[in-house]
Design a protein around this motif. Structure first.
Motif, PDB file in Angstrom:
ATOM      1  N   ASP A  69       1.025  -0.717   0.014  1.00 22.52           N
ATOM      2  CA  ASP A  69       0.140  -0.031  -0.031  1.00 22.52           C
ATOM      3  C   ASP A  69       0.916   1.186  -0.310  1.00 22.52           C
ATOM      4  N   PHE A  70       0.355   1.942  -0.511  1.00 20.43           N
ATOM      5  CA  PHE A  70       1.447   3.979  -0.974  1.00 20.43           C
ATOM      6  C   PHE A  70       1.138   4.236   0.268  1.00 20.43           C
ATOM      7  N   SER A  71       0.358   3.972   1.695  1.00 22.92           N
ATOM      8  CA  SER A  71       1.030   4.174   2.634  1.00 22.92           C
ATOM      9  C   SER A  71       1.394   3.848   3.401  1.00 22.92           C
ATOM     10  N   ALA A  72       1.616   2.405   3.305  1.00 24.18           N
ATOM     11  CA  ALA A  72       2.771   2.021   4.134  1.00 24.18           C
ATOM     12  C   ALA A  72       4.614   2.018   3.980  1.00 24.18           C
ATOM     13  N   PHE A  73       3.684   2.111   2.478  1.00 22.03           N
ATOM     14  CA  PHE A  73       5.335   2.575   1.125  1.00 22.03           C
ATOM     15  C   PHE A  73       5.752   3.919   1.984  1.00 22.03           C
ATOM     16  N   LEU A  74       5.027   4.720   2.199  1.00 21.95           N
ATOM     17  CA  LEU A  74       5.750   6.259   2.342  1.00 21.95           C
ATOM     18  C   LEU A  74       5.884   5.919   4.318  1.00 21.95           C
ATOM     19  N   ALA A  75       5.470   5.433   5.075  1.00 21.56           N
ATOM     20  CA  ALA A  75       6.054   4.950   6.693  1.00 21.56           C
ATOM     21  C   ALA A  75       7.125   4.001   6.333  1.00 21.56           C
ATOM     22  N   LEU A  76       7.316   2.931   5.506  1.00 22.64           N
ATOM     23  CA  LEU A  76       8.437   2.534   5.415  1.00 22.64           C
ATOM     24  C   LEU A  76       9.887   3.547   5.016  1.00 22.64           C
ATOM     25  N   VAL A  77       9.161   4.192   3.651  1.00 21.76           N
ATOM     26  CA  VAL A  77      10.728   5.209   3.267  1.00 21.76           C
ATOM     27  C   VAL A  77      11.244   5.764   4.939  1.00 21.76           C
ATOM     28  N   TYR A  78      10.085   6.510   5.711  1.00 21.93           N
ATOM     29  CA  TYR A  78      10.449   7.435   6.805  1.00 21.93           C
ATOM     30  C   TYR A  78      11.529   6.739   7.423  1.00 21.93           C
ATOM     31  N   PHE A  79      11.047   5.369   8.447  1.00 25.66           N
ATOM     32  CA  PHE A  79      11.353   4.816   9.070  1.00 25.66           C
ATOM     33  C   PHE A  79      12.863   4.064   8.963  1.00 25.66           C
ATOM     34  N   ILE A  80      12.870   4.027   7.347  1.00 23.65           N
ATOM     35  CA  ILE A  80      14.488   3.219   7.128  1.00 23.65           C
ATOM     36  C   ILE A  80      15.760   4.486   7.016  1.00 23.65           C
ATOM     37  N   HIS A  81      14.535   5.720   6.450  1.00 29.16           N
ATOM     38  CA  HIS A  81      16.043   6.333   6.124  1.00 29.16           C
ATOM     39  C   HIS A  81      16.013   7.088   7.487  1.00 29.16           C
ATOM     40  N   CYS A  82      14.808   7.582   8.567  1.00 33.78           N
ATOM     41  CA  CYS A  82      15.132   7.837   9.536  1.00 33.78           C
ATOM     42  C   CYS A  82      16.284   7.166  10.486  1.00 33.78           C
ATOM     43  N   PHE A  83      16.205   5.390  10.666  1.00 33.77           N
ATOM     44  CA  PHE A  83      17.418   4.654  11.794  1.00 33.77           C
ATOM     45  C   PHE A  83      18.372   5.367  11.414  1.00 33.77           C
ATOM     46  N   LEU A  84      18.384   5.533   9.685  1.00 30.97           N
ATOM     47  CA  LEU A  84      19.998   5.574   9.055  1.00 30.97           C
ATOM     48  C   LEU A  84      20.551   7.189   9.280  1.00 30.97           C
ATOM     49  N   VAL A  85      19.988   7.943   9.029  1.00 30.77           N
ATOM     50  CA  VAL A  85      20.593   9.102   9.841  1.00 30.77           C
ATOM     51  C   VAL A  85      20.303   9.136  11.525  1.00 30.77           C
ATOM     52  N   ILE A  86      20.066   8.236  12.426  1.00 34.00           N
ATOM     53  CA  ILE A  86      19.546   8.407  13.823  1.00 34.00           C
ATOM     54  C   ILE A  86      21.149   7.164  14.025  1.00 34.00           C
ATOM     55  N   GLU A  87      21.596   6.632  13.227  1.00 39.70           N
ATOM     56  CA  GLU A  87      23.049   5.594  13.479  1.00 39.70           C
ATOM     57  C   GLU A  87      24.041   6.256  12.940  1.00 39.70           C
ATOM     58  N   SER A  88      24.467   7.204  11.951  1.00 39.87           N
ATOM     59  CA  SER A  88      25.184   8.504  11.781  1.00 39.87           C
ATOM     60  C   SER A  88      25.386   8.976  13.200  1.00 39.87           C
TER      61      SER A  88
END
Length: 237
Positions: free
Chosen positions: A60-79
């Motif tokens: 689903d497009f909403s689920a896609f946007l949610a995963l986009v957010y969380f994936i990149h958010c965790f990458l920034v937090i890790e950095s």
């Protein structure tokens, strides 16, 4: 790799929870890193495995946007956690007599909160920029996970704002992982690069970090390696 990442980071968290000698500034940052590396593959791999195991290629497009957010958010937090760990080592080396008074528990907690807020706010425009654009070409993302850059390339309108903001985020987090930098630059400029190479590098930069970090920052830490050695020696006897 998914199993190794989850088990490795859970092991680091378990050791730091039960071993009182590991309750220090450096180990708090290692704990934050382990938590981030635990959630990052969880936000990526279930959908990826469902594609290969069950041929479940839709989302689903909403689920896609949610995963986009969380994936990149965790990458920034890790950095951000890597930067905090570097600051901790700098203070410990250059101010060894004052490190416990400079980096107190409240300060460490504030740094951790700042890293979470940085990731949450810096990535917040990603799903909004992706959701406001019309997609009239195709709805197929040539990736095994929810890539923001791949979605932007499918839009039927000017995407320069997303491209510029993506590059800003990339350099803002200091490009802490070379495959991440390489993958991002290939999306914007590597139009002649084979699609399989795009997908391979994107998967590697998301998976290698959660797999290797428990080994590099955990097992190579003297106190943690000694605890593991005692555990396996005790089981062997």
């Amino acid at each position: 790799m998914y199993i190794i990442a989850v088990l490795g980071n859970l092991t680091i968290l378990f050791i730091m929870t039960i071993e009182l000698s590991l309750h220090g500034t450096m180990y708090y940052f290692l704990c934050m890193l382990a938590v981030t590396n635990l959630f990052l593959p969880i936000s990526i791999l279930p959908k990826t495995l469902s594609i290969f195991w069950f041929n479940s290629r839709e989302i689903d497009f909403s689920a896609f946007l949610a995963l986009v957010y969380f994936i990149h958010c965790f990458l920034v937090i890790e950095s951000g956690i890597f930067v905090a760990m570097a600051v901790d080592r700098y203070v410990a080396i250059c101010h060894p007599l004052r490190d416990s008074t400079i980096l107190t528990n409240p300060v460490v907690a504030k740094i951790g909160l700042a890293m979470v807020l940085l990731g949450a706010m810096l990535i917040l425009p990603y799903p909004f920029l992706a959701s406001w654009r019309p997609y009239c070409r195709t709805n197929i993302i040539p990736h095994t996970h929810c890539e923001h850059k791949a979605a932007v390339k499918l839009a039927c309108t000017d995407t320069r704002v997303s491209s510029y903001y993506g590059l800003f985020v990339l350099f803002c987090v200091k490009a802490f992982y070379i495959p991440h930098l390489f993958s991002s630059l290939m999306h914007w400029y590597g139009h002649n690069v084979a699609l399989r190479l795009h997908v391979l590098i994107a998967n590697m930069y998301l998976l290698l970090s959660p797999v290797l970090n428990p080994i590099i920052y955990g097992a190579r830490t003297e106190q943690i390696s000694k605890w593991l050695l005692r555990l396996f020696t005790h089981k062997g006897t």
